[in-house]
Design a protein around this motif. Structure first.
Motif, PDB file in Angstrom:
ATOM      1  N   PRO A 100       6.447  -9.647  -6.244  1.00  0.00           N
ATOM      2  CA  PRO A 100       6.335  -8.465  -7.107  1.00  0.00           C
ATOM      3  C   PRO A 100       5.223  -7.489  -6.724  1.00  0.00           C
ATOM      4  O   PRO A 100       5.412  -6.277  -6.800  1.00  0.00           O
ATOM      5  N   LEU A 101       4.069  -7.992  -6.297  1.00  0.00           N
ATOM      6  CA  LEU A 101       3.004  -7.076  -5.881  1.00  0.00           C
ATOM      7  C   LEU A 101       3.337  -6.410  -4.552  1.00  0.00           C
ATOM      8  O   LEU A 101       3.024  -5.234  -4.344  1.00  0.00           O
ATOM      9  N   GLY A 102       3.986  -7.139  -3.654  1.00  0.00           N
ATOM     10  CA  GLY A 102       4.444  -6.545  -2.396  1.00  0.00           C
ATOM     11  C   GLY A 102       5.484  -5.467  -2.647  1.00  0.00           C
ATOM     12  O   GLY A 102       5.489  -4.417  -1.991  1.00  0.00           O
ATOM     13  N   ALA A 103       6.360  -5.698  -3.614  1.00  0.00           N
ATOM     14  CA  ALA A 103       7.371  -4.702  -3.970  1.00  0.00           C
ATOM     15  C   ALA A 103       6.714  -3.458  -4.556  1.00  0.00           C
ATOM     16  O   ALA A 103       7.091  -2.327  -4.224  1.00  0.00           O
ATOM     17  N   LEU A 104       5.716  -3.666  -5.409  1.00  0.00           N
ATOM     18  CA  LEU A 104       4.986  -2.546  -5.988  1.00  0.00           C
ATOM     19  C   LEU A 104       4.307  -1.726  -4.884  1.00  0.00           C
ATOM     20  O   LEU A 104       4.351  -0.491  -4.899  1.00  0.00           O
ATOM     21  N   MET A 105       3.718  -2.406  -3.924  1.00  0.00           N
ATOM     22  CA  MET A 105       3.071  -1.725  -2.802  1.00  0.00           C
ATOM     23  C   MET A 105       4.095  -0.942  -1.993  1.00  0.00           C
ATOM     24  O   MET A 105       3.855   0.210  -1.617  1.00  0.00           O
ATOM     25  N   MET A 106       5.232  -1.562  -1.707  1.00  0.00           N
ATOM     26  CA  MET A 106       6.260  -0.883  -0.923  1.00  0.00           C
ATOM     27  C   MET A 106       6.711   0.396  -1.622  1.00  0.00           C
ATOM     28  O   MET A 106       6.834   1.454  -0.986  1.00  0.00           O
ATOM     29  N   LEU A 107       6.933   0.324  -2.921  1.00  0.00           N
ATOM     30  CA  LEU A 107       7.365   1.505  -3.667  1.00  0.00           C
ATOM     31  C   LEU A 107       6.271   2.569  -3.698  1.00  0.00           C
ATOM     32  O   LEU A 107       6.554   3.771  -3.576  1.00  0.00           O
ATOM     33  N   ALA A 108       5.014   2.149  -3.841  1.00  0.00           N
ATOM     34  CA  ALA A 108       3.900   3.102  -3.824  1.00  0.00           C
ATOM     35  C   ALA A 108       3.787   3.786  -2.466  1.00  0.00           C
ATOM     36  O   ALA A 108       3.591   5.009  -2.393  1.00  0.00           O
ATOM     37  N   MET A 110       6.176   4.238  -0.231  1.00  0.00           N
ATOM     38  CA  MET A 110       7.308   5.150  -0.052  1.00  0.00           C
ATOM     39  C   MET A 110       7.134   6.407  -0.910  1.00  0.00           C
ATOM     40  O   MET A 110       7.439   7.521  -0.457  1.00  0.00           O
ATOM     41  N   GLY A 111       6.630   6.250  -2.120  1.00  0.00           N
ATOM     42  CA  GLY A 111       6.378   7.413  -2.972  1.00  0.00           C
ATOM     43  C   GLY A 111       5.337   8.342  -2.365  1.00  0.00           C
ATOM     44  O   GLY A 111       5.499   9.571  -2.384  1.00  0.00           O
ATOM     45  N   LEU A 112       4.284   7.764  -1.804  1.00  0.00           N
ATOM     46  CA  LEU A 112       3.258   8.583  -1.152  1.00  0.00           C
ATOM     47  C   LEU A 112       3.817   9.321   0.057  1.00  0.00           C
ATOM     48  O   LEU A 112       3.518  10.501   0.261  1.00  0.00           O
ATOM     49  N   VAL A 113       4.614   8.633   0.856  1.00  0.00           N
ATOM     50  CA  VAL A 113       5.204   9.290   2.027  1.00  0.00           C
ATOM     51  C   VAL A 113       6.073  10.472   1.591  1.00  0.00           C
ATOM     52  O   VAL A 113       6.012  11.551   2.200  1.00  0.00           O
ATOM     53  N   LEU A 114       6.845  10.305   0.535  1.00  0.00           N
ATOM     54  CA  LEU A 114       7.665  11.411   0.047  1.00  0.00           C
ATOM     55  C   LEU A 114       6.797  12.551  -0.493  1.00  0.00           C
ATOM     56  O   LEU A 114       7.096  13.732  -0.260  1.00  0.00           O
ATOM     57  N   ALA A 115       5.723  12.229  -1.196  1.00  0.00           N
ATOM     58  CA  ALA A 115       4.815  13.267  -1.708  1.00  0.00           C
ATOM     59  C   ALA A 115       4.129  14.005  -0.559  1.00  0.00           C
ATOM     60  O   ALA A 115       3.961  15.231  -0.612  1.00  0.00           O
ATOM     61  N   ILE A 116       3.739  13.274   0.472  1.00  0.00           N
ATOM     62  CA  ILE A 116       3.131  13.897   1.655  1.00  0.00           C
ATOM     63  C   ILE A 116       4.140  14.822   2.323  1.00  0.00           C
ATOM     64  O   ILE A 116       3.803  15.949   2.712  1.00  0.00           O
ATOM     65  N   GLY A 117       5.366  14.336   2.458  1.00  0.00           N
ATOM     66  CA  GLY A 117       6.416  15.169   3.043  1.00  0.00           C
ATOM     67  C   GLY A 117       6.664  16.433   2.236  1.00  0.00           C
ATOM     68  O   GLY A 117       6.812  17.529   2.795  1.00  0.00           O
ATOM     69  N   ALA A 118       6.686  16.299   0.913  1.00  0.00           N
ATOM     70  CA  ALA A 118       6.932  17.457   0.045  1.00  0.00           C
ATOM     71  C   ALA A 118       5.793  18.472   0.147  1.00  0.00           C
ATOM     72  O   ALA A 118       6.038  19.680   0.280  1.00  0.00           O
ATOM     73  N   THR A 119       4.542  17.984   0.107  1.00  0.00           N
ATOM     74  CA  THR A 119       3.412  18.923   0.190  1.00  0.00           C
ATOM     75  C   THR A 119       3.305  19.538   1.581  1.00  0.00           C
ATOM     76  O   THR A 119       2.899  20.695   1.715  1.00  0.00           O
ATOM     77  N   GLY A 120       3.677  18.794   2.597  1.00  0.00           N
ATOM     78  CA  GLY A 120       3.693  19.354   3.946  1.00  0.00           C
ATOM     79  C   GLY A 120       4.750  20.431   4.077  1.00  0.00           C
ATOM     80  O   GLY A 120       4.489  21.521   4.615  1.00  0.00           O
TER      81      GLY A 120
END
Length: 179
Positions: A100-108, A110-120
């Motif tokens: 569960p903590l690994g899954a939470l990290m994976m989702l975090a 991926m969310g950061l990568v998408l936010a970085i992509g959006a702001t870029g």
């Protein structure tokens, strides 16, 4: 055989798509953060590629192989609490896929990568071109991603030792082994 049976010592877990996704994403992030300097076009294209990779991984989370599916490991509050209690009691439950903590990290991540992509991407629009706040936010998100990546690697090594599994090797071979 019971999926949590400790007698089973190895199992194919990460399919080819997941492994190619993971290492391609790692390469893109490392290149964009630490290698590319002054090549804005390549930086942009690698950024678009990372966003595309994460989007594809989200789709794969619904249609992919068993351990790639979100339903297999989605980190509900109950699952997280049970996992943390097991860790604190020094008796963590074994998970063939993400814990569960690994899954939470994976989702975090991926969310950061998408936010970085959006702001870029936003920085290429006339409405936001040259906006300092957006550039600062983009840089802050990248720094946050790097911190989480460091935590992710540390946790993979620590959990590998705690669970007596070869987690990093599994992301290369696809087979999770207990020792």
């Amino acid at each position: 055989m019971n999926p949590n049976d400790p007698i089973e010592s190895r199992r194919p877990v990460w399919d080819r798509f997941v492994r190619v996704f993971h290492w391609t994403l790692v390469s893109c992030v490392l290149l964009n953060r630490f290698v590319l300097d002054g090549d804005a076009d390549l930086h942009h294209w690698l950024g678009y590629l990372t966003a595309g990779l994460v989007t594809a991984r989200i789709v794969w989370g619904f249609i992919g192989s068993r351990h790639a599916r979100f339903a297999e490991f989605f980190p509900t509050p109950r699952r997280i609490a049970q996992h943390v209690r097991g860790l604190l009691a020094r008796r963590p439950a074994f998970h063939w896929g993400h814990n569960p903590l690994g899954a939470l990290m994976m989702l975090a991540l991926m969310g950061l990568v998408l936010a970085i992509g959006a702001t870029g991407w936003m920085q290429t629009l006339d409405a936001y071109f040259g906006e300092a706040w957006l550039q600062d936010l983009h840089a802050l998100l990248v720094d946050g991603l790097i911190v989480l990546v460091g935590l992710h690697i540390t946790a993979a090594v620590a959990m590998g030792r705690l669970e007596r599994t070869r987690l990093i090797k599994a992301m290369v071979t696809g087979v999770k082994e207990r020792w």
